[in-house]
Design an enzyme around this catalytic site. Structure first.
Site, PDB file in Angstrom:
ATOM      1  NE  ARG A  51      -2.353  -0.817   3.335  1.00  0.00           N
ATOM      2  CZ  ARG A  51      -2.884  -1.154   4.495  1.00  0.00           C
ATOM      3  NH1 ARG A  51      -4.146  -0.940   4.714  1.00  0.00           N
ATOM      4  NH2 ARG A  51      -2.168  -1.704   5.466  1.00  0.00           N
ATOM      5  CE  LYS A 148       1.951 -21.256  11.677  1.00  0.00           C
ATOM      6  NZ  LYS A 148       2.669 -20.222  12.413  1.00  0.00           N
ATOM      7  CG  HIS A 178       9.166 -21.657   8.599  1.00  0.00           C
ATOM      8  ND1 HIS A 178       8.122 -21.452   9.447  1.00  0.00           N
ATOM      9  CD2 HIS A 178      10.265 -21.719   9.384  1.00  0.00           C
ATOM     10  CE1 HIS A 178       8.571 -21.378  10.683  1.00  0.00           C
ATOM     11  NE2 HIS A 178       9.874 -21.534  10.681  1.00  0.00           N
ATOM     12  CE  LYS A 182      12.550 -24.628  11.210  1.00  0.00           C
ATOM     13  NZ  LYS A 182      13.427 -23.580  11.707  1.00  0.00           N
ATOM     14  CD  GLU A 216       9.241 -21.074  19.169  1.00  0.00           C
ATOM     15  OE1 GLU A 216       9.732 -20.298  18.353  1.00  0.00           O
ATOM     16  OE2 GLU A 216       8.021 -21.198  19.345  1.00  0.00           O
ATOM     17  CG  ASP A 235       2.142 -20.039  16.404  1.00  0.00           C
ATOM     18  OD1 ASP A 235       2.026 -19.402  15.341  1.00  0.00           O
ATOM     19  OD2 ASP A 235       3.183 -20.049  17.096  1.00  0.00           O
ATOM     20  CG  HIS A 240       5.622 -25.151  12.180  1.00  0.00           C
ATOM     21  ND1 HIS A 240       5.471 -24.818  10.858  1.00  0.00           N
ATOM     22  CD2 HIS A 240       5.666 -23.967  12.845  1.00  0.00           C
ATOM     23  CE1 HIS A 240       5.433 -23.496  10.729  1.00  0.00           C
ATOM     24  NE2 HIS A 240       5.541 -22.960  11.927  1.00  0.00           N
ATOM     25  CE  LYS A 331       5.596 -18.964  20.444  1.00  0.00           C
ATOM     26  NZ  LYS A 331       6.355 -19.171  19.229  1.00  0.00           N
TER      27      LYS A 331
END
Ligand code: BG6
Length: 484
Positions: A51, A148, A178, A182, A216, A235, A240, A331
């Site tokens: 934009r 995604k 993704h 890997k 993570e 998520d 994944h 996380k």
């Protein structure tokens, strides 16, 4: 070992959302690295479309910043950077209107591969797809790349598939996960299907259980509003972790060919049993080490979204009946590490008296960091004292084994974008695969929403909620330690 450089065909890649976060962090730096590596022919063009009212020079300046920030210094050659930037241009576009489309049409060339990367909110997919056709920019050979999240449940995923299908065939649609790009995830297939060693043992008769961990250390700070609507299940697990599970559990495809591979993955997803609430532990991180809690990051003090999930998954087919797959991801855990551990069963009969030294064989495939494989085997403990057993690792770090080329592992996006240009869909999700994954996930999420289940708190920097330990203890098993 020298990597083999096989350049792709000359292409025009239009990146919708070309000024956005993903384009800056992954797409532009990834393309630059491939250009630097000689994979991208110099006549190729990358056209940012968004934009903002930018000109070509403004867009190149943004791209230059992205390269400086996200590309390692040893690959930042000023001459190559300038040559790469010269291939970039920009078109300000109105995704819901008419502005910019004619200009874009004039930029794409006849006779080159034409690809459109939809790095935008899914709500714009339909508008973009429609306008690409309306303005005669897409042709039957062009490809679109979508990111995604591909929906947030089965219904919305079906709606997205239907919108895209109005304008593009399945063979033109590249849905990115993704994780499939890997290097070590692709290695799962190489390890399984390029060696005779593992395949005869790869079944419930010999495999006690499988653990898949994606831990993570990061929080959801900065993306709390997206994350709070998703949670770890949507998520990470639906996409994944599901892909990792499929690559471990699938039957050998007849060929390394897009549909052959995706057919086998789909069969695994369809064979997944529904998961009972007793086999799921959800968690939410507390504040710690100077960082806020999940509830502070997501800005809803009553949020019931999970930032951690552990679950036990059973696959009802001949190969895997009786071998549970334990999945966990979260996380703010103690370390960033992703691995798959396959624990084999005990030998049927022991000829040795040393019951104490005995341990099961475990094959660990480390996805990140320090990619490699580790196989734990039993040997005789050296020295006197009779036949005492001990376990030792046969450890292989890909970086050490492969030298320089093993250490220089490309980012997932680099590989995937090059596959789009090559027209190879093997590492992309097919529409039916995504829908099957949601069909399995939906009832689990609906279940805890109906019951109003709350996630268990866990300390930042820990291994997750205590209850997750029980998920395995009660089966007489243990999670592997989370560490780098
Ligand atoms: C993304 C998730 O798809 O994958 C993030 O949305 C997650 O929440 C990320 O952090 C993990 O990817 P990687 O490559 O860092 O393991």
């Amino acid at each position: 070992m020298v990597s083999r450089v096989i350049p792709v065909d000359v292409f025009d890649l239009v990146v919708f959302g070309g000024t956005g976060d993903l384009a800056q962090r992954k797409i532009i730096p990834g393309l630059y690295r491939r250009y630097w590596g000689g994979h991208i022919p110099p006549e190729s063009c990358i056209i940012g479309a968004a934009r903002s009212d930018l000109d070509d020079a403004g867009y190149r300046a943004l791209a230059r910043e992205a390269i400086i920030e996200y590309v390692a210094e040893d690959k930042r050659d000023p001459e190559i950077i300038e040559a790469f930037l010269a291939r970039l241009s920009y078109v300000a576009i109105d995704a819901k209107g008419t502005g910019g489309w004619d200009k874009l049409k004039a930029r794409v060339r006849k006779g080159t591969v034409r690809a459109f990367y939809f790095s935008v909110a899914p709500s714009l997919f339909g508008d973009l797809a429609e306008r690409l056709h309306l303005h005669g920019i897409a042709n039957p050979e062009s490809r679109i790349v979508v990111e995604k999240p591909f929906g947030r449940d089965l219904e919305s995923a079906k709606a997205l598939n239907a919108v895209l299908a109005q304008h593009f065939t399945e063979a033109q649609i590249y849905r990115i996960d993704h994780y499939l790009g890997k290097e070590t995830v692709q290695n799962l297939m190489a390890v399984r299907f390029a060696n005779i060693l593992f395949e005869p043992l790869w079944k419930s008769e010999y495999v006690d259980h499988v653990q898949i961990t994606v831990a993570e250390t990061v929080s959801v700070d900065g993306r709390g509003s997206y994350y709070d609507r998703a949670g770890a299940m949507r998520d990470m697990v639906q996409n994944h972790m599901m892909q990792l599970l499929c690559l471990i559990a699938m039957e050998p495809p007849y060929h390394f060919d897009p549909d052959a591979v995706r057919d086998e993955k789909l069969k695994v997803i369809r064979a997944l049993d529904p998961v009972s609430p007793d086999d799921i532990v959800r968690g939410q991180y507390l504040a710690g080490n100077g960082q806020g809690s999940y509830l502070e990051h997501c800005e809803d003090p009553a949020s019931k979204t999970e930032s951690y999930i552990a679950l036990k998954v059973n696959i009802s087919n001949w190969r895997w009946k009786g071998t549970p797959f334990y999945l966990r991801t979260g996380k703010r855990l103690r370390a960033r590490t992703s691995e798959i551990a396959i624990t084999f069963r005990e030998p049927p009969h022991s000829i040795f008296d040393d019951a104490e030294g005995w341990r099961e064989n475990v094959l660990v495939i480390r996805l990140q960091p320090n990619e490699g494989m580790n196989l734990k085997v039993m040997i005789k403990e050296p020295g006197p004292g009779g036949m005492r057993l001990t376990q030792v690792p046969l450890d292989m770090s890909f970086a050490e084994a492969l030298g320089e080329s093993g250490a220089d592992i490309p980012d997932a996006y680099e590989r995937l974008i090059m596959d789009v240009i090559r027209g190879n869909q093997t590492l992309f999700m097919r529409g039916d695969e995504v829908e099957a994954a949601w069909s399995w996930t939906d009832p689990i999420i609906e279940g805890w929403e109906e019951r109003g289940d709350k996630p268990m708190p866990y300390d930042a920097g820990s291994s997750g909620p205590e209850d997750a330990l029980m998920l395995m203890h009660r089966d007489g098993r243990r999670w592997r330690e989370i560490r780098e």
